[in-house]
Design a protein around this motif. Structure first.
Motif, PDB file in Angstrom:
ATOM      1  N   ASN A   1       0.836  -1.171   0.000  1.00 42.07           N
ATOM      2  CA  ASN A   1       0.000   0.000   0.000  1.00 42.07           C
ATOM      3  C   ASN A   1       0.884   1.238   0.000  1.00 42.07           C
ATOM      4  OD1 ASN A   1      -2.420   1.256  -0.098  1.00 42.07           O
ATOM      5  ND2 ASN A   1      -3.009   0.851   2.013  1.00 42.07           N
TER       6      ASN A   1
ATOM      7  N   GLN B   1       2.935   4.272   0.955  1.00 40.23           N
ATOM      8  CA  GLN B   1       3.429   4.836   2.187  1.00 40.23           C
ATOM      9  C   GLN B   1       4.653   5.703   1.957  1.00 40.23           C
ATOM     10  OE1 GLN B   1       2.388   5.339   5.041  1.00 40.23           O
ATOM     11  NE2 GLN B   1       4.246   6.280   5.783  1.00 40.23           N
TER      12      GLN B   1
ATOM     13  N   GLY C   1      -0.434   4.311   6.192  1.00 36.40           N
ATOM     14  CA  GLY C   1      -0.144   4.092   4.784  1.00 36.40           C
ATOM     15  C   GLY C   1      -1.407   3.844   4.002  1.00 36.40           C
ATOM     16  N   CYS C   2      -2.387   4.744   4.145  1.00 33.41           N
ATOM     17  CA  CYS C   2      -3.721   4.520   3.568  1.00 33.41           C
ATOM     18  C   CYS C   2      -3.789   4.817   2.083  1.00 33.41           C
ATOM     19  CB  CYS C   2      -4.749   5.377   4.298  1.00 33.41           C
ATOM     20  SG  CYS C   2      -4.499   7.155   4.058  1.00 33.41           S
ATOM     21  N   GLY C   3      -2.772   5.516   1.521  1.00 33.58           N
ATOM     22  CA  GLY C   3      -2.805   5.865   0.108  1.00 33.58           C
ATOM     23  C   GLY C   3      -4.021   6.698  -0.231  1.00 33.58           C
TER      24      GLY C   3
ATOM     25  N   ASP D   1      -0.992   9.105   5.533  1.00 33.57           N
ATOM     26  CA  ASP D   1      -0.049   8.768   4.481  1.00 33.57           C
ATOM     27  C   ASP D   1       0.890   9.953   4.272  1.00 33.57           C
ATOM     28  OD1 ASP D   1      -0.137   6.423   2.128  1.00 33.57           O
ATOM     29  OD2 ASP D   1       0.982   8.229   1.601  1.00 33.57           O
TER      30      ASP D   1
ATOM     31  N   VAL E   1       3.520  -1.698   4.643  1.00 34.97           N
ATOM     32  CA  VAL E   1       4.282  -0.537   5.100  1.00 34.97           C
ATOM     33  C   VAL E   1       5.554  -0.977   5.823  1.00 34.97           C
ATOM     34  CG1 VAL E   1       4.225   1.551   6.529  1.00 34.97           C
ATOM     35  CG2 VAL E   1       2.154   0.803   5.350  1.00 34.97           C
TER      36      VAL E   1
END
Length: 528
Positions: free
Chosen positions: A2, A4, A58-60, A81, A127
């Motif tokens: 994902n 990050q 690290g949600c993008g 993020d 991440v």
């Protein structure tokens, strides 16, 4: 992985994710309903998913978080993020969906502190392996500091032993592309050197076999993943016990692998099963570590919880009766008999097949398949199976069904959830697909259903059809619009029982719409 950060983990300026977009995806094993289910299995009392707090590191763009927020309007979702460009793109998605229960923050993980509050579920997918040691240390601090007393943390990372092989070819690709800055050229040259080295190695050698296997892997993965994962010089891999021991130093303990079916040992030799089964409950993690060695595991999805929680590792046969059950199973032949002991074959969406002879279990498989994507409680499944058998019942029906579902749940053939998923599949006079799926269908074939799964719409016609399902149109109006856009008839490709291409089916616009509505319902895209 994902979105990050890069291995240098800049705190100012742009990141590689600002420059090379990493599409957002859903990851089913991170869903709070799944995390709550695993926690419940091992004796925890997790927060109900309908009212919980979720943090994603690290949600993008929020590809994983937004569908959760859409499903549970009374829960709160926070994503952080480092990529400002990515967060801004995600915020536009939040606004387009009209979500008020999710916040995407342009924030360094190093700045997450106690002021964020406590969360029932913390997710960090892809991440941990891609940040420097000090950030990994901070992540463990967050897992401890910001996790509610009965909370569950999900952390994934590249794992050994398989990563030793992956790292070998990473070194080769990174050396070959060390002076290239363009993502497209870098990825292209990485694949080119792997093709050259794979073809040049001796096919009958161990090294040659590894090179060919790795080349096939590199060839199949998307450009963005190859660029951000394999060509990131700072990516690190870990053994399970290393991560768990680090978590232990922070007051956390190993709950389990996020994939429950990894407990299932039927696919191993008798000697391996006997050895792994001898591990006591106190060495639950060690058993999983040795299983990684046997499997050659390369990516870990690890669940953690507070070390003050007393976990129960023994699982009774009837544990499955406390959950809601789902399966895509459908009979391969429609004329099979339910009421006798003749063999009846069922197929799952992944192509796996199972043959059943017990009438009750045949009926149960049929019930699950017909109900999909709706989940059935154990009592609903038992009653439904008995109804299909037209009153045939024995005193041990419940036990027989529980034992069968136990095996299927442990093997992953049947999914189970502590709370029923949020969806409705019945077609109404004004059918409505989820707003999330309709928005996604505007830009591509991949949409997220209400089971937190990615499904692919077949073609432009199907994408257009899903966009029409906004709840404002009657079925007659949908038929009219589909006729205007694509004509009065539709050709449908068909295959016979042997899988061979058969004569195409020509459907009228109305027949096509009815068929498409049934398909969209089965995909888990319809809402009330």
């Amino acid at each position: 992985m994902n979105i990050q950060t890069e291995h240098r983990y800049p705190t100012t300026g742009s990141t590689p994710y600002d420059e090379v977009y990493y599409p957002g995806h859903v990851y089913g094993l991170t869903h709070p309903n799944h995390l709550a289910t695993i926690a419940t299995v091992y004796g925890m009392k997790p927060a109900p998913v309908a009212r919980c707090r979720v943090l994603e590191l690290g949600c993008g763009v929020g590809g994983n978080l937004l569908p959760m927020a859409f499903q549970y309007p009374d829960s709160e979702f926070i994503g952080v993020d480092l990529s400002g460009v990515t967060i801004e793109r995600g915020r536009r998605n939040v606004a387009a969906l009209g979500l008020s229960n999710v916040k995407l923050l342009h924030c360094d993980i190093m700045n997450v502190d106690a002021s964020f509050g406590q969360f029932d579920y913390i997710v960090a997918h892809g991440v941990y392996s891609w940040v420097p040691p000090e950030v990994r240390e901070k992540m463990m601090t967050i897992f401890k500091q910001n996790l509610a007393p009965q909370g569950v943390c999900y952390v994934s990372y590249n794992a050994h032993p398989f990563s030793h092989l992956r790292n070998m070819v990473r070194d080769m690709m990174q050396y070959h592309t060390r002076h290239i800055t363009s993502m497209k050229e870098k990825v292209g040259q990485a694949r080119a050197i792997m093709k050259f080295l794979s073809n040049g190695s001796k096919a009958n050698s161990v090294h040659g076999a590894v090179m060919r296997d790795q080349f096939n892997r590199v060839l199949k993965i998307p450009d963005e993943l190859l660029f951000h994962d394999d060509l990131d010089q700072g990516a690190a891999a870990f053994l399970l016990h290393e991560v768990v021991e680090d978590a232990g130093r922070h007051g956390l303990q190993y709950l389990s692998d996020a994939d429950f079916s990894r407990r299932y040992l039927a696919g191993y030799s008798e000697e391996v099963r006997a050895t792994l089964q001898r591990f006591p409950d106190s060495e639950f993690m060690a058993r999983d570590q040795y299983q990684d060695f046997i499997d050659g595991n390369g990516f870990r999805r690890t669940l953690l919880c507070h070390d003050s929680i007393s976990l129960h590792r023994q699982i009774d046969l009837d544990f499955i009766t406390r959950f809601h059950l789902l399966s895509t199973t459908s009979p391969t032949h429609s004329d099979a008999c339910l009421t006798d002991s003749s063999a009846m074959e069922f197929e799952n969406h992944d192509g796996s097949r199972v043959t059943v002879t017990n009438p009750l279990l045949k009926a149960a498989h049929l019930c699950l398949g017909r109900a999909w994507p709706r989940a059935l409680s154990f009592s609903e499944l038992l009653d439904g199976a008995r109804a299909l058998l037209e009153g045939q019942r024995t005193d041990d029906d419940e036990q027989a069904l529980a034992e069968a579902m136990y095996i299927l749940a442990c093997s992953g053939e049947v999914s189970f959830l502590v709370s029923p998923p949020f969806l409705v599949k019945e077609v109404t006079d004004r059918p409505q697909a989820s707003l999330l799926a309709r928005r996604q269908a505007e830009t591509g074939p991949l949409v997220t259903n209400l089971l937190h799964q990615t499904v692919q719409l077949e073609d432009d016609r199907t994408r257009h059809f899903v966009q029409l399902l906004d709840g404002s149109r009657t079925i007659d109006q949908i038929v009219t619009e589909m006729t205007e856009a694509f004509g009065p008839t539709t050709r449908v490709e068909q295959r016979d029982d042997a899988g061979q291409i058969a004569e195409p089916l020509l459907l009228s616009a109305r027949e096509s719409v009815q068929r498409s509505l049934a398909m969209v319902g089965k995909l888990g895209l319809l809402v009330a």
